[in-house]
Design a protein around this motif. Structure first.
Motif, PDB file in Angstrom:
ATOM      1  N   PHE A 151     -39.368  -2.318  34.224  1.00 43.87           N
ATOM      2  CA  PHE A 151     -40.307  -1.981  33.160  1.00 43.87           C
ATOM      3  C   PHE A 151     -39.759  -1.022  32.161  1.00 43.87           C
ATOM      4  CE2 PHE A 151     -43.479  -0.087  30.501  1.00 43.87           C
ATOM      5  CZ  PHE A 151     -44.242  -1.416  30.123  1.00 43.87           C
ATOM      6  N   ARG A 152     -39.065  -0.025  32.713  1.00 52.23           N
ATOM      7  CA  ARG A 152     -38.516   0.983  31.774  1.00 52.23           C
ATOM      8  C   ARG A 152     -37.438   0.428  30.867  1.00 52.23           C
ATOM      9  NH1 ARG A 152     -35.891   6.904  33.436  1.00 52.23           N
ATOM     10  NH2 ARG A 152     -35.260   7.516  31.383  1.00 52.23           N
ATOM     11  N   TYR A 153     -36.758  -0.335  31.548  1.00 53.36           N
ATOM     12  CA  TYR A 153     -35.411  -1.084  30.699  1.00 53.36           C
ATOM     13  C   TYR A 153     -36.042  -2.106  29.785  1.00 53.36           C
ATOM     14  CZ  TYR A 153     -30.448  -1.857  29.890  1.00 53.36           C
ATOM     15  OH  TYR A 153     -29.060  -2.193  29.233  1.00 53.36           O
ATOM     16  N   PHE A 159     -38.544  -0.564  22.069  1.00 54.44           N
ATOM     17  CA  PHE A 159     -38.746   1.003  21.310  1.00 54.44           C
ATOM     18  C   PHE A 159     -37.553   1.533  20.714  1.00 54.44           C
ATOM     19  CE2 PHE A 159     -42.507   0.651  24.166  1.00 54.44           C
ATOM     20  CZ  PHE A 159     -43.441   0.564  23.076  1.00 54.44           C
ATOM     21  N   LYS A 160     -36.199   1.118  21.332  1.00 54.76           N
ATOM     22  CA  LYS A 160     -34.939   1.732  21.024  1.00 54.76           C
ATOM     23  C   LYS A 160     -34.255   0.638  20.135  1.00 54.76           C
ATOM     24  CE  LYS A 160     -30.959   4.427  22.705  1.00 54.76           C
ATOM     25  NZ  LYS A 160     -30.474   5.271  23.693  1.00 54.76           N
ATOM     26  N   ARG A 161     -33.825   0.945  18.680  1.00 53.78           N
ATOM     27  CA  ARG A 161     -33.214   0.053  18.037  1.00 53.78           C
ATOM     28  C   ARG A 161     -31.745   0.266  18.509  1.00 53.78           C
ATOM     29  NH1 ARG A 161     -33.610  -1.069  11.498  1.00 53.78           N
ATOM     30  NH2 ARG A 161     -32.233  -2.921  11.535  1.00 53.78           N
ATOM     31  N   GLU A 162     -31.099  -0.912  19.001  1.00 53.95           N
ATOM     32  CA  GLU A 162     -29.680  -0.653  19.560  1.00 53.95           C
ATOM     33  C   GLU A 162     -29.104  -2.294  19.528  1.00 53.95           C
ATOM     34  OE1 GLU A 162     -28.228   1.790  23.360  1.00 53.95           O
ATOM     35  OE2 GLU A 162     -29.699   0.185  23.708  1.00 53.95           O
ATOM     36  N   GLU A 163     -27.815  -2.299  18.810  1.00 59.67           N
ATOM     37  CA  GLU A 163     -27.173  -3.644  18.917  1.00 59.67           C
ATOM     38  C   GLU A 163     -26.697  -3.953  20.121  1.00 59.67           C
ATOM     39  OE1 GLU A 163     -26.305  -5.448  16.318  1.00 59.67           O
ATOM     40  OE2 GLU A 163     -27.073  -4.038  14.929  1.00 59.67           O
ATOM     41  N   LEU A 164     -26.662  -5.301  20.620  1.00 60.92           N
ATOM     42  CA  LEU A 164     -26.380  -5.719  21.776  1.00 60.92           C
ATOM     43  C   LEU A 164     -25.039  -5.421  22.429  1.00 60.92           C
ATOM     44  CD1 LEU A 164     -27.198  -7.684  24.321  1.00 60.92           C
ATOM     45  CD2 LEU A 164     -26.108  -9.646  23.048  1.00 60.92           C
TER      46      LEU A 164
END
Length: 249
Positions: A151-153, A159-164
């Motif tokens: 669930f954490r991942y 919540f974390k903006r991150e490119e693939l």
């Protein structure tokens, strides 16, 4: 009760709440109009939300501290549930599209995402079953599943903006030691390559899961909202007939 004759404060608040409900219920009818446009649909939706909430406050004043009998109590409860599910749906339409755009610049359709998830699961199963390395299969079954399918991942996708590409690079870096150890133990770089492929597949799968859950969130509230609305309308009609009957006596 303040008022003149039959026109008491309870009747005034009841009629005002009824008018608010009638107008709010005009929105589903407006959605069915395709040939004749009767105003922009977004404005009808806004009036549906605002007037529905206002009608809830008016009917709260209408009932005040007297809940009445079982019928009235059920009516107020059903109306509260209609408002709660409606507000939840409005919040979903407000925030979910922004989250979809934040996670994926141009979000895919739900059908495409479901097909992509099936492909990723199939590829992950192929890597696990076809490879002859017990160490690699154990890594996929235990450590990788605990990390990427947690669930954490999943929450990290929201919540974390991150490119693939950045996310996949970090995922590979987290298993660089394991990949090197596999390559050294087997004497072949193929096991390390397959490990990285499995890492990328699992990480991508969790990103796709997040997008699918957001798409489903846009629809999951609608069924209970419609059911509670139908129950509320039936109870409301009975309540009105009951009030008219006792008022005429």
């Amino acid at each position: 009760n303040m008022g003149y004759g039959w026109l008491t404060m309870r009747w005034l608040t009841g009629l005002a709440g009824l008018l608010g409900i009638v107008w709010a219920m005009a929105y589903p009818l407006r959605k069915q109009i395709y040939r004749r446009r009767a105003g922009a649909l977004r404005y009808w939706m806004l009036s549906h939300v605002y007037l529905g909430v206002m009608a809830g406050f008016v009917l709260l004043v209408h009932g005040w501290r007297e809940t009445g009998g079982l019928l009235t109590s059920l009516l107020m409860l059903s109306f509260d549930l209609v408002i709660v599910t409606g507000i939840f749906g409005a919040l979903c339409y407000l925030f979910v599209p922004r989250l979809l755009t934040r996670i994926e610049g141009e979000p895919l359709l739900l059908e495409d995402l479901l097909a992509r998830r099936a492909e990723l699961r199939e590829r992950l199963a192929e890597i696990s079953m076809d490879n002859q390395s017990p160490a690699l299969r154990e890594l996929i079954r235990s450590k990788m599943r605990r990390r990427f399918l947690s669930f954490r991942y999943l929450a990290r996708q929201f919540f974390k903006r991150e490119e693939l590409t950045v996310m996949l690079a970090k995922a590979r870096a987290g298993f660089s030691d394991e990949a090197e150890a596999l390559s050294e133990s087997s004497g072949s770089k193929n096991d390390g390559r397959l490990l990285f492929e499995a890492v990328e597949t699992m990480a991508t799968l969790r990103r796709v899961d997040a997008l699918i859950y957001l798409h489903q969130l846009l629809k999951i509230w609608l069924a209970p909202h419609v059911v509670f609305t139908a129950v509320m309308l039936v109870l409301l009609v009975i309540h009105i007939l009951q009030a008219l009957y006792f008022n005429s006596r």
